[in-house]
Enzyme design. Sequence first.
Site, mmCIF file in Angstrom:
data_model
loop_
_atom_site.group_PDB
_atom_site.id
_atom_site.type_symbol
_atom_site.label_atom_id
_atom_site.label_comp_id
_atom_site.label_asym_id
_atom_site.label_seq_id
_atom_site.Cartn_x
_atom_site.Cartn_y
_atom_site.Cartn_z
ATOM 1 N N ASP A 55 46.504 38.873 40.143
ATOM 2 C CA ASP A 55 45.732 39.811 39.314
ATOM 3 C C ASP A 55 46.557 41.065 39.036
ATOM 4 O OD1 ASP A 55 45.524 40.964 41.814
ATOM 5 O OD2 ASP A 55 43.338 41.077 41.833
ATOM 6 N N LYS A 123 43.683 32.457 45.898
ATOM 7 C CA LYS A 123 43.888 33.555 46.853
ATOM 8 C C LYS A 123 42.770 34.565 46.683
ATOM 9 C CE LYS A 123 47.313 36.795 46.263
ATOM 10 N NZ LYS A 123 46.535 38.048 46.103
ATOM 11 N N GLU A 192 50.013 42.163 52.959
ATOM 12 C CA GLU A 192 50.622 43.174 52.087
ATOM 13 C C GLU A 192 50.665 44.527 52.795
ATOM 14 O OE1 GLU A 192 49.173 43.286 48.054
ATOM 15 O OE2 GLU A 192 50.309 45.113 47.602
HETATM 16 O O1 KIV Z 1 48.319 40.115 42.364
HETATM 17 C C1 KIV Z 1 49.406 39.989 42.910
HETATM 18 O O2 KIV Z 1 50.459 39.902 42.274
HETATM 19 C C2 KIV Z 1 49.448 39.938 44.360
HETATM 20 C C3 KIV Z 1 50.778 40.151 44.998
HETATM 21 C C4 KIV Z 1 51.002 41.604 45.165
HETATM 22 C C5 KIV Z 1 50.913 39.404 46.243
HETATM 23 O O3 KIV Z 1 48.454 39.792 44.989
#
Ligand code: KIV
Length: 275
Positions: A55, A123, A192
Amino acid sequence: MYTQPVNTNDAKPVTLATLAKMKAEGVKIASLTAYDASFAAVLDGAGVDLILVGDSLGNVIQGHPTTVPVTIDDIVYHTKNVARGLKRAFLMADMPFLTYPTPGAALDNAGRLMQEGGAKMVKLEGSGTQADIVRYLTDNGVPVCAHLGLRPQFVHKLGGYPLQGKDPAAAKAMLKDAQDLEQTGADMILLEKVPTALAAKITAKVKVPVIGIGAGPRVDGQILVLYDMLGITPGKPAKFVRNFMTGVDSAAKGVAAYVKAVRDGSYPAPEHSFD
Ligand code: KIV
């Protein structure tokens, strides 16, 4: 007249079992974000194992200041595009802000990412309180990566993007969240912006692969936002970002340098980590 992205990678597709084996054998997993078919083909050809339609597209593609405005339709659209560019890499797609408030809503939205988008895993920015959602998804055949540590969808609660798990109580809670989410079926953990020692402890305590971004070198793999590692993002990059375009003359070579640095452990270096 336009150039069609071509991906001639004929290596065996990466599966969850491949990623689990890499963890078991100590082979570092190289992961990046992608949002379109052309970059997906470049990443796949350079040996990236795991690709996330993040996202973060809200920031780097749409120009928003946060990921909050990103919708499930946005992620479905970009996941479809990325899927067309891939032959080998495992494709994971983000569940955007407020798309997983209940198990039922989470399953509907995850279903779209897999059935329409072609994602093989979703995710979500989780914590122990999302255990029932993770359980429901995995019971229904949806592989889940739980994103712990700094969760950018919480930006307005956090008031920014601070380092997470700094004090002993927060570190203990994050370890418990990781273990609980693994117990409820999560197949991967993403950490993160957490201290190296905490990320290393979580990595040692869970069996599933742990991918880090700003989590130091002692995890099972690394991920970066593609535009950050290509040096496209304007302004001062985050501490954990390295510009892999330095000294190379093509995006493919920059991505290949990233894969090599992740595999041989030279990225992240101490200056990219929080100790
Ligand atoms: O949205 C994204 O790109 C992420 C990364 C920072 C892992 O969640």
